[in-house]
Scaffold this motif. Sequence first.
Motif, PDB file in Angstrom:
ATOM      1  N   PHE A 458      21.905  20.027  51.503  1.00 53.13           N
ATOM      2  CA  PHE A 458      22.000  20.593  50.167  1.00 53.13           C
ATOM      3  C   PHE A 458      22.356  19.609  49.182  1.00 53.13           C
ATOM      4  O   PHE A 458      23.499  18.986  49.205  1.00 53.13           O
ATOM      5  CB  PHE A 458      22.796  21.783  50.144  1.00 53.13           C
ATOM      6  N   VAL A 459      21.676  19.626  47.904  1.00 48.79           N
ATOM      7  CA  VAL A 459      21.962  18.673  46.981  1.00 48.79           C
ATOM      8  C   VAL A 459      21.591  19.148  45.645  1.00 48.79           C
ATOM      9  O   VAL A 459      20.485  19.671  45.203  1.00 48.79           O
ATOM     10  CB  VAL A 459      21.163  17.267  47.347  1.00 48.79           C
ATOM     11  N   ASN A 460      22.490  19.207  44.684  1.00 45.42           N
ATOM     12  CA  ASN A 460      22.337  19.604  43.335  1.00 45.42           C
ATOM     13  C   ASN A 460      21.983  18.216  42.664  1.00 45.42           C
ATOM     14  O   ASN A 460      22.303  17.057  42.840  1.00 45.42           O
ATOM     15  CB  ASN A 460      23.335  20.200  42.574  1.00 45.42           C
ATOM     16  N   SER A 461      21.094  18.242  41.485  1.00 45.16           N
ATOM     17  CA  SER A 461      20.483  17.093  40.788  1.00 45.16           C
ATOM     18  C   SER A 461      20.258  17.114  39.499  1.00 45.16           C
ATOM     19  O   SER A 461      19.882  18.600  38.814  1.00 45.16           O
ATOM     20  CB  SER A 461      19.137  16.511  41.773  1.00 45.16           C
ATOM     21  N   ASN A 462      20.240  16.112  38.864  1.00 46.23           N
ATOM     22  CA  ASN A 462      19.697  16.308  37.379  1.00 46.23           C
ATOM     23  C   ASN A 462      18.213  15.636  37.078  1.00 46.23           C
ATOM     24  O   ASN A 462      17.791  14.662  37.863  1.00 46.23           O
ATOM     25  CB  ASN A 462      20.556  15.297  36.559  1.00 46.23           C
ATOM     26  N   ASN A 463      17.400  16.497  36.128  1.00 51.13           N
ATOM     27  CA  ASN A 463      16.122  16.054  35.851  1.00 51.13           C
ATOM     28  C   ASN A 463      15.966  15.538  34.182  1.00 51.13           C
ATOM     29  O   ASN A 463      15.511  16.035  33.425  1.00 51.13           O
ATOM     30  CB  ASN A 463      14.969  16.925  35.959  1.00 51.13           C
ATOM     31  N   MET A 464      17.205  14.573  33.948  1.00 51.42           N
ATOM     32  CA  MET A 464      17.370  14.278  32.478  1.00 51.42           C
ATOM     33  C   MET A 464      16.680  12.840  32.476  1.00 51.42           C
ATOM     34  O   MET A 464      16.686  11.940  33.223  1.00 51.42           O
ATOM     35  CB  MET A 464      18.737  14.271  32.356  1.00 51.42           C
ATOM     36  N   ALA A 465      16.027  12.687  31.336  1.00 52.52           N
ATOM     37  CA  ALA A 465      15.613  11.265  30.909  1.00 52.52           C
ATOM     38  C   ALA A 465      16.647  10.750  29.954  1.00 52.52           C
ATOM     39  O   ALA A 465      17.067  11.485  29.162  1.00 52.52           O
ATOM     40  CB  ALA A 465      14.040  11.626  30.114  1.00 52.52           C
ATOM     41  N   TRP A 466      16.793   9.633  29.966  1.00 49.08           N
ATOM     42  CA  TRP A 466      17.618   8.749  29.213  1.00 49.08           C
ATOM     43  C   TRP A 466      16.720   7.551  28.598  1.00 49.08           C
ATOM     44  O   TRP A 466      15.892   7.206  29.168  1.00 49.08           O
ATOM     45  CB  TRP A 466      18.871   8.403  30.000  1.00 49.08           C
ATOM     46  N   ILE A 467      17.234   7.029  27.478  1.00 45.58           N
ATOM     47  CA  ILE A 467      16.596   5.676  26.876  1.00 45.58           C
ATOM     48  C   ILE A 467      17.419   4.820  26.395  1.00 45.58           C
ATOM     49  O   ILE A 467      18.678   5.090  26.116  1.00 45.58           O
ATOM     50  CB  ILE A 467      15.579   6.030  25.839  1.00 45.58           C
ATOM     51  N   THR A 468      17.076   3.542  26.751  1.00 49.31           N
ATOM     52  CA  THR A 468      18.018   2.302  26.422  1.00 49.31           C
ATOM     53  C   THR A 468      17.649   1.241  26.036  1.00 49.31           C
ATOM     54  O   THR A 468      16.127   0.911  26.169  1.00 49.31           O
ATOM     55  CB  THR A 468      19.072   2.008  27.765  1.00 49.31           C
ATOM     56  N   HIS A 469      18.240   0.500  25.285  1.00 47.95           N
ATOM     57  CA  HIS A 469      17.564  -0.848  24.837  1.00 47.95           C
ATOM     58  C   HIS A 469      18.614  -2.076  24.933  1.00 47.95           C
ATOM     59  O   HIS A 469      19.823  -1.794  24.954  1.00 47.95           O
ATOM     60  CB  HIS A 469      17.374  -0.922  23.195  1.00 47.95           C
ATOM     61  N   MET A 470      17.912  -3.161  25.161  1.00 44.84           N
ATOM     62  CA  MET A 470      18.969  -4.472  25.238  1.00 44.84           C
ATOM     63  C   MET A 470      19.009  -4.973  23.882  1.00 44.84           C
ATOM     64  O   MET A 470      18.006  -5.020  23.220  1.00 44.84           O
ATOM     65  CB  MET A 470      18.401  -5.412  26.340  1.00 44.84           C
ATOM     66  N   LEU A 471      20.172  -5.508  23.387  1.00 45.48           N
ATOM     67  CA  LEU A 471      20.292  -6.105  22.262  1.00 45.48           C
ATOM     68  C   LEU A 471      20.788  -7.677  22.134  1.00 45.48           C
ATOM     69  O   LEU A 471      21.649  -7.849  23.229  1.00 45.48           O
ATOM     70  CB  LEU A 471      21.558  -5.418  21.494  1.00 45.48           C
ATOM     71  N   PRO A 472      20.009  -8.506  21.705  1.00 46.14           N
ATOM     72  CA  PRO A 472      20.403  -9.806  21.591  1.00 46.14           C
ATOM     73  C   PRO A 472      21.791  -9.998  21.004  1.00 46.14           C
ATOM     74  O   PRO A 472      21.940  -9.648  20.056  1.00 46.14           O
ATOM     75  CB  PRO A 472      19.234 -10.540  20.659  1.00 46.14           C
ATOM     76  N   ILE A 473      22.469 -10.683  21.827  1.00 40.28           N
ATOM     77  CA  ILE A 473      23.800 -11.069  21.355  1.00 40.28           C
ATOM     78  C   ILE A 473      23.692 -12.038  20.021  1.00 40.28           C
ATOM     79  O   ILE A 473      22.963 -12.975  19.867  1.00 40.28           O
ATOM     80  CB  ILE A 473      24.620 -11.900  22.002  1.00 40.28           C
ATOM     81  N   ASP A 474      24.402 -11.668  18.809  1.00 38.17           N
ATOM     82  CA  ASP A 474      24.509 -12.417  17.618  1.00 38.17           C
ATOM     83  C   ASP A 474      25.432 -13.569  17.778  1.00 38.17           C
ATOM     84  O   ASP A 474      26.681 -13.447  17.805  1.00 38.17           O
ATOM     85  CB  ASP A 474      25.059 -11.228  16.612  1.00 38.17           C
ATOM     86  N   ARG A 475      24.595 -14.634  17.694  1.00 46.14           N
ATOM     87  CA  ARG A 475      25.306 -15.942  17.864  1.00 46.14           C
ATOM     88  C   ARG A 475      25.476 -16.666  16.478  1.00 46.14           C
ATOM     89  O   ARG A 475      25.451 -17.880  16.585  1.00 46.14           O
ATOM     90  CB  ARG A 475      24.936 -16.726  18.879  1.00 46.14           C
ATOM     91  N   THR A 476      25.336 -15.779  15.264  1.00 40.92           N
ATOM     92  CA  THR A 476      25.489 -16.638  14.088  1.00 40.92           C
ATOM     93  C   THR A 476      26.654 -17.423  13.921  1.00 40.92           C
ATOM     94  O   THR A 476      27.944 -16.980  14.214  1.00 40.92           O
ATOM     95  CB  THR A 476      25.316 -15.693  12.846  1.00 40.92           C
ATOM     96  N   ARG A 477      26.663 -18.477  13.482  1.00 46.39           N
ATOM     97  CA  ARG A 477      27.873 -19.491  13.387  1.00 46.39           C
ATOM     98  C   ARG A 477      28.770 -19.187  12.299  1.00 46.39           C
ATOM     99  O   ARG A 477      28.625 -19.745  11.374  1.00 46.39           O
ATOM    100  CB  ARG A 477      27.340 -20.918  13.394  1.00 46.39           C
ATOM    101  N   GLU A 478      29.330 -17.878  12.548  1.00 48.78           N
ATOM    102  CA  GLU A 478      30.322 -17.581  11.515  1.00 48.78           C
ATOM    103  C   GLU A 478      31.786 -17.549  11.971  1.00 48.78           C
ATOM    104  O   GLU A 478      31.992 -17.356  13.160  1.00 48.78           O
ATOM    105  CB  GLU A 478      30.067 -16.182  11.007  1.00 48.78           C
TER     106      GLU A 478
END
Length: 727
Positions: A458-478
């Motif tokens: 017996f198993v309960n489960s989710n049918n949820m959709a998620w969305i994600t993005h990868m973000l480039p690291i800001d390496r501005t020389r500040e």
Amino acid sequence: MPRRLPALITLSIVVLACAHVWTQPRVAQIDWRAHGADAAHTQHSPADLITPANVSRLRVAWTYKTGDGRADNRSQIQCNPIVVDGVLYASSAQLKIFALDAATGREKWVFDPFAATSGDAQHALGVSRGVTYWADGADRRIFMGAGPYLYALHADTGVPVERFGERGRIDLRQGLDTDATGLSVVSTTPGSIYKDVIVVPTRLSEGPGRAAPGHIRAFDVRTGQRRWIFHTIPRPGQPGHETWPTDAWQRVGAANNWAGMAVDEARGLVFVPTGSAAFDFWGGNRYGANLYANSLIALKADTGERVWHFQFVHHDLWDRDLPTAPVLGTVTRAGRTVDVVMQATKTGELYVFERDNGTPLWPIEELPVPPSTLRGEQAWPTQPRSTLPPFSRQEFSEALLTSRTPEARAFVERQLVGAKPFHKWQPPSEEGTVIFPGFDGGAEWGGQAFDPATGTFFVNSNNMAWITHMLPIDRTRETTQVARGRRHYQVNCVACHGADRKGDPTRTVPTLVGIETRQTREAVADVIAYGRGQMPMFSSLPEGVRADLLAYLFGDAPKEGPKEADDDVPDIPYVFGGYTRLLDDKGYPGVAPPWGTLTAVDVGAGTIRWQVPLGDRPEARGPKDPPTGTENYGGPAITAGGVLFIGATNDEKFRAFDMKTGRTLWEASLPAGGYATPATYVVKGRQYVVIAAGGGKMGTRSGDTYIAYALPEPGARPRARTRPVGR
């Protein structure tokens, strides 16, 4: 007269049969002795006094308030209580451990692990999913994790066992065969007992910064000394080392067990499911299959020696940890009786293996999957798939999007613009990647149940959709302190608190916007260093980095500093953009119902016996539509009486289901969501079922109550506390 004789005889037989049933001896005591009911983690009880015929008569037997739930709805209770010899042991919202009379709810003792401690221990509260019991004659102990420590308490008094470790506790950051100073190492799930050792799960950081390794360790229950260790990130000369870069064992962390384990006491085996390696979503610096991350490992319980393993995700880029303890059982397959270990996954699949050697009971396919488009990443070219029927949806398409209202659908469609085409193993991307089933499953940490009489899982489960993005690291020389703090926030904090710093109330992640008006600088510095609640400690970050973070969070005026822009920033090109549910304009799931289900799987036959929606949001559907199901956290408890009990749903209900048909038999409204697995037990011939109503997940209110239900005692006056369903 002659024509009435058969009827009289029949009536006499019925009376005699009923008298025989009524005079059967009632079992005086049945325990729920471990997290998941037993060492096999079946979440099954032999108690049979509550049945489909009488469950509608359940009433509240007692309640116990822990008194430490948070008013800001950020506390939870995820504990599956245990019951031994008529005493219930459990944890509170703030990790106090207590013992109650299991028949009355009367408090026997309370232990607060933070009452007399300071520093990192008192801050890293987090959650507790329960405690562990061990006994040898009169020596009876309760083990519990709090902060970075494992405590041993006398079961009768709650007083720490002085001779265990250092005055009753051991530091889980030690004994990892690496320096874990300043790193987050906590235990939120109870350990598993084999004879006189306890094998302890640990929860670690899995972010882009430095993380502790997730090696599996067993400790002596009497002394706290480490008895053995299994390196989940293998060292040179150990099998599996070739699946990593040569130096990975010195710098890569996680690959840990946090979800719990199962023990085959007869075979002397412990079955350990593991999670992903750090960093979760970009692995260009850990190329390879990465054994023993995302694996089920069978270890000899007395030595830690590996017997066999199976890896469910190669080179994980999706945070596809094995989310739950495996379950042991015996099934009949093609006329052969087989002892098996069953593992449910976040992808909504069930895998079944023979316990002795890891041979799959049902075939497993290895399928090609899409490559990564991220700089420096090399996704593994194939991933496994179970041939058993999945218990969660596997495909995401336009046809699956919500039709609740035209506005709701349009809102969801806008979030998908530019996203990568859906594939269950589509790697994370800058454009956007849909994760379905979502980051929290499919299956999740509440666990599953197995009925030995019918071979049903017996198993309960989710049918949820998620969305994600990868973000480039800001390496501005500040070089200003605020600019550096923004960069460090991006690396260390965005995944949870978001790029906009607004947090996520559905995951109890607080907003950081305007934090300078709510908290002192000193208090925030304290939390960054030592953690609190779900947030891990960051004391491993250099003091200058933490100062930069504070400057950014508190909006300091720009101020030049001596450090270069890239100092103390991990050498990775991306950070994770956050755990984002795909929701509509009113906060309902962005896909069509059911959003949560309860499923019964015939393991030997390889078929779905039944599947029903779990939970309901009636305001989000038509009056004649079926229940919507809801996102759910917490697992089922099942009984020999044929009744399955489960809370888990965000409609804050507690329900009973017929194990044969999936029909809802009874439900009760809880004072807060029951996001925990219930327990059922018998004391003095009366069966109880208890659940923690701690709430606090999915944006719902927090609570602090344990509620036990039972059938009315003979002669008791009925109270309208609960209601039957469908009767």
